[in-house]
Design a protein around this motif. Structure first.
Motif, short mmCIF file in Angstrom:
data_model
loop_
_atom_site.label_atom_id
_atom_site.label_comp_id
_atom_site.label_asym_id
_atom_site.label_seq_id
_atom_site.Cartn_x
_atom_site.Cartn_y
_atom_site.Cartn_z
N LEU A 37 12.22 10.14 -10.40
CA LEU A 37 10.77 9.91 -9.91
C LEU A 37 9.79 9.00 -11.02
CD1 LEU A 37 10.44 13.54 -8.86
CD2 LEU A 37 9.90 11.36 -7.23
N HIS A 38 10.33 9.53 -12.21
CA HIS A 38 9.62 8.93 -13.43
C HIS A 38 9.79 7.51 -13.62
CE1 HIS A 38 9.43 7.80 -17.76
NE2 HIS A 38 8.65 8.58 -17.90
N ASN A 39 11.07 6.96 -13.53
CA ASN A 39 11.17 5.58 -13.29
C ASN A 39 10.57 4.65 -12.24
OD1 ASN A 39 12.57 5.76 -15.71
ND2 ASN A 39 14.52 6.09 -14.84
N SER A 40 10.51 5.35 -11.27
CA SER A 40 9.91 5.01 -9.95
C SER A 40 8.24 4.73 -10.08
CB SER A 40 9.83 5.60 -8.79
OG SER A 40 9.32 5.40 -7.63
N ILE A 41 7.83 5.62 -10.70
CA ILE A 41 6.13 5.49 -11.00
C ILE A 41 6.07 4.58 -12.04
CG2 ILE A 41 4.32 6.92 -11.89
CD1 ILE A 41 5.73 9.51 -11.22
N LEU A 42 6.80 4.48 -13.20
CA LEU A 42 6.77 3.56 -14.25
C LEU A 42 6.83 2.13 -13.55
CD1 LEU A 42 5.95 3.93 -17.11
CD2 LEU A 42 8.55 3.92 -17.62
N TYR A 43 7.63 1.87 -12.78
CA TYR A 43 7.98 0.72 -12.15
C TYR A 43 6.55 0.04 -11.43
CZ TYR A 43 9.98 -2.78 -9.08
OH TYR A 43 9.98 -4.24 -8.33
N VAL A 44 6.09 0.95 -10.46
CA VAL A 44 4.89 0.66 -9.80
C VAL A 44 3.97 0.36 -10.87
CG1 VAL A 44 3.36 1.25 -8.01
CG2 VAL A 44 5.84 1.57 -7.72
N PHE A 45 3.68 1.20 -11.77
CA PHE A 45 2.51 0.94 -12.58
C PHE A 45 2.52 -0.40 -13.40
CE2 PHE A 45 1.57 5.82 -13.64
CZ PHE A 45 1.03 5.99 -12.21
N ASP A 46 3.92 -0.63 -13.82
CA ASP A 46 4.06 -2.15 -14.62
C ASP A 46 3.92 -3.10 -13.52
OD1 ASP A 46 4.35 -0.59 -17.02
OD2 ASP A 46 6.66 -0.62 -16.70
N PRO A 53 0.71 -1.17 0.00
CA PRO A 53 -0.05 0.05 0.08
C PRO A 53 0.96 1.28 -0.08
CG PRO A 53 -0.75 -1.56 1.65
CD PRO A 53 0.32 -2.10 0.94
N GLN A 54 1.99 1.24 0.76
CA GLN A 54 2.95 2.39 0.72
C GLN A 54 3.43 2.90 -0.59
OE1 GLN A 54 3.31 4.82 3.17
NE2 GLN A 54 4.25 5.85 1.70
N GLN A 55 3.61 1.62 -1.53
CA GLN A 55 4.10 1.97 -2.88
C GLN A 55 2.76 2.66 -3.53
OE1 GLN A 55 5.02 -2.38 -3.59
NE2 GLN A 55 7.16 -1.41 -4.64
N ILE A 56 1.63 2.51 -3.52
CA ILE A 56 0.66 3.10 -4.19
C ILE A 56 0.81 4.61 -3.72
CG2 ILE A 56 -1.77 3.35 -4.38
CD1 ILE A 56 -0.52 0.84 -5.69
#
Length: 117
Positions: A100-109, A70-73
């Motif tokens: 930031l961009h890569n971190s967001i993309l990682y969680v989305f994927d 949940p913290q990742q979300i």
């Protein structure tokens, strides 16, 4: 709108924001009202989608349908909000922006991988 389509839409916004960051120059003045209103108009739908996405994603994570904490979300939502502002105001170093961009993309994927049938 279901979580996978929300996530896909946010990914497209993220790619668009990166393009804006790379081609934009910082505004001449951060107090420019017209620029602020333009940014507000362009980012408001993304903020609203982000709110819905967080709510839906947390629900899915709590039901253990995805292996994301949940913290990742929550962090991803916060990072996306930062990217939204940095894209227009160009007030972050490229390295920080890309982290930031890569971190967001990682969680989305990661999320998409778990929720897709």
């Amino acid at each position: 709108m279901e979580l996978s389509s929300q996530t896909e839409l946010l990914k497209r916004h993220l790619i668009r924001l990166k393009a804006i960051f790379e081609k934009n120059e910082p505004p001449e003045s951060t107090k420019d009202k017209n620029f602020f209103l333009k940014v507000k108009d362009e980012t408001m739908p993304v903020y609203e989608l982000l709110e819905k996405w967080e709510e839906t994603a947390l629900k899915v994570v709590k039901e253990r349908k995805a292996n994301v904490h949940p913290q990742q979300i929550t962090s991803t939502k916060e990072n996306m909000e930062l990217v939204l502002m940095h894209s227009y105001y160009v007030d972050a170093r490229r390295k920080r922006y890309m982290e930031l961009h890569n971190s967001i993309l990682y969680v989305f994927d990661l999320l998409l991988e778990d929720i897709r049938p």
